[in-house]
Enzyme design. Structure first.
Site, PDB file in Angstrom:
ATOM      1  N   GLU A  77       0.676  -1.313  -0.133  1.00 62.39           N
ATOM      2  CA  GLU A  77       0.005   0.046  -0.175  1.00 62.39           C
ATOM      3  C   GLU A  77       0.989   0.990  -0.060  1.00 62.39           C
ATOM      4  OE1 GLU A  77      -2.389   1.733  -0.771  1.00 62.39           O
ATOM      5  OE2 GLU A  77      -3.956   1.866   0.749  1.00 62.39           O
ATOM      6  N   ASP A  78       0.234   2.229  -0.594  1.00 57.60           N
ATOM      7  CA  ASP A  78       1.109   3.634  -0.441  1.00 57.60           C
ATOM      8  C   ASP A  78       1.151   4.378   1.000  1.00 57.60           C
ATOM      9  OD1 ASP A  78      -1.605   4.155  -0.704  1.00 57.60           O
ATOM     10  OD2 ASP A  78      -1.256   5.753  -2.404  1.00 57.60           O
ATOM     11  N   ASP A 100      -3.980   5.599   6.125  1.00 57.73           N
ATOM     12  CA  ASP A 100      -4.634   7.044   6.813  1.00 57.73           C
ATOM     13  C   ASP A 100      -5.659   6.866   7.740  1.00 57.73           C
ATOM     14  OD1 ASP A 100      -4.671   9.888   6.567  1.00 57.73           O
ATOM     15  OD2 ASP A 100      -6.618   9.650   5.395  1.00 57.73           O
ATOM     16  N   PHE A 157      -1.195  16.473   3.810  1.00 56.90           N
ATOM     17  CA  PHE A 157      -1.377  15.751   2.567  1.00 56.90           C
ATOM     18  C   PHE A 157      -0.299  15.778   1.691  1.00 56.90           C
ATOM     19  CE2 PHE A 157      -3.571  14.553  -1.381  1.00 56.90           C
ATOM     20  CZ  PHE A 157      -4.698  13.573  -0.768  1.00 56.90           C
ATOM     21  N   ARG A 193       1.277  12.377  -9.517  1.00 58.17           N
ATOM     22  CA  ARG A 193       1.924  10.929  -9.516  1.00 58.17           C
ATOM     23  C   ARG A 193       3.239  10.874 -10.086  1.00 58.17           C
ATOM     24  NH1 ARG A 193      -2.536   7.608  -7.748  1.00 58.17           N
ATOM     25  NH2 ARG A 193      -4.420   8.015  -8.836  1.00 58.17           N
TER      26      ARG A 193
HETATM   27  P1  IMP Z   1      -7.656   5.155   4.322  1.00 54.19           P
HETATM   28  O1  IMP Z   1      -8.436   4.103   3.890  1.00 54.19           O
HETATM   29  O2  IMP Z   1      -8.100   6.503   4.987  1.00 54.19           O
HETATM   30  O3  IMP Z   1      -6.430   4.599   5.195  1.00 54.19           O
HETATM   31  O4  IMP Z   1      -6.695   5.655   3.000  1.00 54.19           O
HETATM   32  C1  IMP Z   1      -6.187   5.106   2.413  1.00 54.19           C
HETATM   33  C2  IMP Z   1      -5.871   5.612   1.033  1.00 54.19           C
HETATM   34  O5  IMP Z   1      -6.071   7.015   0.734  1.00 54.19           O
HETATM   35  C3  IMP Z   1      -4.368   5.580   0.599  1.00 54.19           C
HETATM   36  O6  IMP Z   1      -4.161   4.257  -0.053  1.00 54.19           O
HETATM   37  C4  IMP Z   1      -4.113   6.623  -0.318  1.00 54.19           C
HETATM   38  O7  IMP Z   1      -4.760   6.382  -1.563  1.00 54.19           O
HETATM   39  C5  IMP Z   1      -5.347   7.709   0.244  1.00 54.19           C
HETATM   40  N1  IMP Z   1      -4.341   8.844   0.970  1.00 54.19           N
HETATM   41  C6  IMP Z   1      -4.311   8.901   2.271  1.00 54.19           C
HETATM   42  N2  IMP Z   1      -3.641   9.963   2.745  1.00 54.19           N
HETATM   43  C7  IMP Z   1      -3.092  10.384   1.380  1.00 54.19           C
HETATM   44  C8  IMP Z   1      -2.420  11.746   0.967  1.00 54.19           C
HETATM   45  O8  IMP Z   1      -1.611  12.343   2.123  1.00 54.19           O
HETATM   46  N3  IMP Z   1      -2.064  11.819  -0.091  1.00 54.19           N
HETATM   47  C9  IMP Z   1      -2.802  11.063  -1.028  1.00 54.19           C
HETATM   48  N4  IMP Z   1      -3.553  10.098  -0.674  1.00 54.19           N
HETATM   49  C10 IMP Z   1      -3.749   9.662   0.548  1.00 54.19           C
HETATM   50 MG    MG Z   2      -4.009   3.812  -1.997  1.00 53.07          MG
END
Ligand code: IMP
Ligand code: MG
Length: 174
Positions: free
Chosen positions: A99-100, A103, A152, A165
């Protein structure tokens, strides 16, 4: 870039490179004889996955799943949509999710449940970045690149509304 958005480098491509090398070493130790299935989450993880797997010099397979929770803005909707499912049998296989960013945690909780139903031998998680201050649901991370502040980030595959990207560094949008 619009005039009111400034990019500041948080992690340079050099720092990312050494972090990816470290992660590859950790993953190698645990998976060298396991022929794992890497499940990469599109789109944000595509650059990270490409760099990571090239440093893993042992048998493995790479699969992709496309999930979305964000709209055009910076806030997660909390509702996960499977845009492209996993069309590959993972029963009794060792799965490593790539995963990237973790959050709120909703994406990973959803995906782990989605994969668990397919009865893999194990599931672990490797994420390039973690934003612990934003967590809403607990997620356990096995291999972590960077801990990031509540800002962010974009670049190195990570976008804001499909932009940025292509940047080689991880940047903060201010
Ligand atoms: P979560 O479900 O809130 O944990 O979100 C995960 C996804 O939200 C990640 O896989 C990212 O694609 C996106 N995301 C969360 N934080 C950021 C950020 O700071 N920049 C860009 N994408 C984000
Ligand atoms: Mg993602």
């Amino acid at each position: 870039m619009t005039s009111n958005q400034k990019l500041k480098i948080l992690f340079s491509f050099k720092e990312i490179e050494s972090t990816v090398n470290r992660l590859a070493g950790e993953i190698r130790r645990d998976y060298v004889d396991k022929n794992p299935v890497i499940v990469s989450i599109l789109k944000g993880s595509f650059v990270f996955t490409a760099d990571l797997v090239r440093r893993l010099d042992f048998p493995l397979e790479v699969e992709f799943i496309r999930l979305a929770s964000y709209g055009k803005g910076k806030e997660s909707s909390g509702k996960i949509i499977v845009k492209q499912g996993l069309h590959f049998p993972i029963k009794n296989r060792h799965v490593l999710i790539v995963e990237d960013i973790v959050d709120t945690g909703h994406t990973l909780v959803f995906l782990i449940d989605y994969l668990q139903k397919r009865e893999p031998a194990s599931i672990k998680l490797c994420t390039l970045a973690n934003k612990p201050s934003r967590r809403q649901v607990p997620v356990s991370i096995d291999y972590l690149g960077f801990t990031v502040p509540n800002k962010f980030i974009v670049g190195y595959g990570i976008d804001l509304g499909e932009k940025y990207r292509y940047l080689p560094d991880i940047c903060v949008l201010e």
